[in-house]
Design an enzyme around this catalytic site. Structure first.
Site, mmCIF file in Angstrom:
data_model
loop_
_atom_site.group_PDB
_atom_site.id
_atom_site.type_symbol
_atom_site.label_atom_id
_atom_site.label_comp_id
_atom_site.label_asym_id
_atom_site.label_seq_id
_atom_site.Cartn_x
_atom_site.Cartn_y
_atom_site.Cartn_z
ATOM 1 N N MET A 1 -38.979 1.625 -6.333
ATOM 2 C CA MET A 1 -40.090 1.040 -5.616
ATOM 3 C C MET A 1 -39.654 -0.251 -4.927
ATOM 4 O O MET A 1 -38.587 -0.779 -5.201
ATOM 5 C CB MET A 1 -41.252 0.759 -6.566
ATOM 6 C CG MET A 1 -41.717 1.994 -7.319
ATOM 7 S SD MET A 1 -42.234 3.314 -6.242
ATOM 8 C CE MET A 1 -41.822 4.728 -7.249
ATOM 9 N N CYS A 2 -40.471 -0.754 -4.065
ATOM 10 C CA CYS A 2 -40.184 -1.956 -3.301
ATOM 11 C C CYS A 2 -41.440 -2.817 -3.232
ATOM 12 O O CYS A 2 -42.468 -2.487 -3.810
ATOM 13 C CB CYS A 2 -39.725 -1.594 -1.881
ATOM 14 S SG CYS A 2 -38.388 -0.377 -1.817
ATOM 15 N N ARG A 3 -41.347 -3.927 -2.548
ATOM 16 C CA ARG A 3 -42.481 -4.781 -2.226
ATOM 17 C C ARG A 3 -42.405 -5.049 -0.734
ATOM 18 O O ARG A 3 -41.321 -5.345 -0.211
ATOM 19 C CB ARG A 3 -42.435 -6.115 -2.966
ATOM 20 C CG ARG A 3 -42.239 -6.044 -4.484
ATOM 21 C CD ARG A 3 -43.539 -5.764 -5.213
ATOM 22 N NE ARG A 3 -43.880 -4.339 -5.149
ATOM 23 C CZ ARG A 3 -45.053 -3.833 -5.514
ATOM 24 N NH1 ARG A 3 -46.016 -4.639 -5.920
ATOM 25 N NH2 ARG A 3 -45.271 -2.541 -5.465
ATOM 26 N N VAL A 88 -38.655 -6.341 0.208
ATOM 27 C CA VAL A 88 -37.555 -6.428 -0.752
ATOM 28 C C VAL A 88 -37.445 -5.066 -1.421
ATOM 29 O O VAL A 88 -38.459 -4.410 -1.681
ATOM 30 C CB VAL A 88 -37.759 -7.557 -1.786
ATOM 31 C CG1 VAL A 88 -37.621 -8.915 -1.114
ATOM 32 C CG2 VAL A 88 -39.101 -7.437 -2.491
ATOM 33 N N ASN A 115 -42.838 1.694 0.852
ATOM 34 C CA ASN A 115 -42.836 1.311 -0.563
ATOM 35 C C ASN A 115 -43.174 2.559 -1.361
ATOM 36 O O ASN A 115 -44.292 3.070 -1.276
ATOM 37 C CB ASN A 115 -43.865 0.207 -0.813
ATOM 38 C CG ASN A 115 -44.033 -0.109 -2.289
ATOM 39 O OD1 ASN A 115 -43.136 0.127 -3.091
ATOM 40 N ND2 ASN A 115 -45.186 -0.640 -2.651
#
Length: 263
Positions: A1-3, A88, A115
């Site tokens: 996962m990401c932000r 990120v 994301n």
């Protein structure tokens, strides 16, 4: 996962968006508060895209953690913009950790981020990938699900499909081909932003002149509103509209966001 996040509004420095808030994207790279679906940190790269004027965006991305790159901190302090998309990254196991795998992806005025994760990668995406021009497949930024999602959205944009429709069609078809995927997408041209919520969190905060869409709130101030799962959001600096996605993505009901300035 990401932000990830997108901001549209009056000029701000990149530092005000990425570094200054108490739960900024910088902090989310090492201490995210809502990493549903796996992962604990977002240290497999980062990227920032912003609009210096009426032309195409400028992009800066690296395969290292955002906290370890002094250049972006210096750049952010002196760069002002009315629109920014940043992310990120927490790489899915088996996917490349290179500069080209970090969002935002770009072409022309567009910036794009994902994301989440596509389940069954890469086999689940073979039928959809086969619909793309061979050249697009040979020139993907990286061999990742996010890069392919961008290619699918971009293919529709190039054909003249409206941004909302391009994103919605892509998400609906990928969700059908790869059930259980997490498909939170962000797309912007510097004036309008389109976002989806499929399997992951997204929060929204508005002022009379700005909008911020983010994976998680970057402070504890009032005014943040969580976007329900299965939604598509279209926003400008002064308007926000929200509706349910169709097909296998639909987990909520049709609704429209509150007018700007109301909560």
């Amino acid at each position: 996962m990401c932000r990830h996040l997108v901001y549209l509004g009056p000029p701000v420095t990149l530092r005000e968006v990425l570094f200054d808030p108490p739960y900024s994207l910088l902090r989310q790279s090492w201490a995210p508060r809502d990493m549903r679906g796996g992962g604990t940190i977002n240290a497999d790269g980062f990227g920032v895209g912003w609009y210096p004027g009426d032309g195409p965006p400028v992009r800066y991305r690296r395969a290292q953690p955002i906290w370890s790159d002094p250049t972006i901190a210096d750049l952010a302090a002196v760069t002002s913009t009315t629109a920014v998309l940043a992310a990120v990254r927490s790489a899915t196991v088996g996917m490349a950790v290179i500069d080209g795998a970090a969002a935002p992806f770009t072409e022309g005025r567009w910036l794009f981020s994902h994301n989440g994760v596509v389940r069954g990668w890469p086999d689940s995406m073979v039928p959809l990938a086969a619909e793309l021009p061979v050249r697009d497949l040979l020139t993907l930024d990286a061999t990742t699900d996010s890069a392919l999602l961008w290619a699918l959205v971009r293919h529709r944009l190039r054909a003249g499909v409206a941004p909302e429709q391009a994103v919605a069609e892509t998400v609906t078809r990928v969700a059908a081909a790869a059930p259980g995927s997490r498909l939170n997408l962000l797309l912007t041209d510097g004036h309008t932003a389109v976002a989806t919520t499929v399997g992951h969190a997204l929060s929204l905060r508005t002022t009379p002149a700005s909008v911020l869409l983010a994976s998680e709130p970057h402070d504890d101030e009032p005014g943040w509103r969580e976007v329900p799962d299965g939604q598509l959001v279209r926003a400008t600096a002064t308007t926000v509209r929200q509706r349910a996605l169709a097909g296998p993505c639909t987990t909520g009901t049709n609704r429209q966001a509150s007018p700007k300035g109301s909560r």
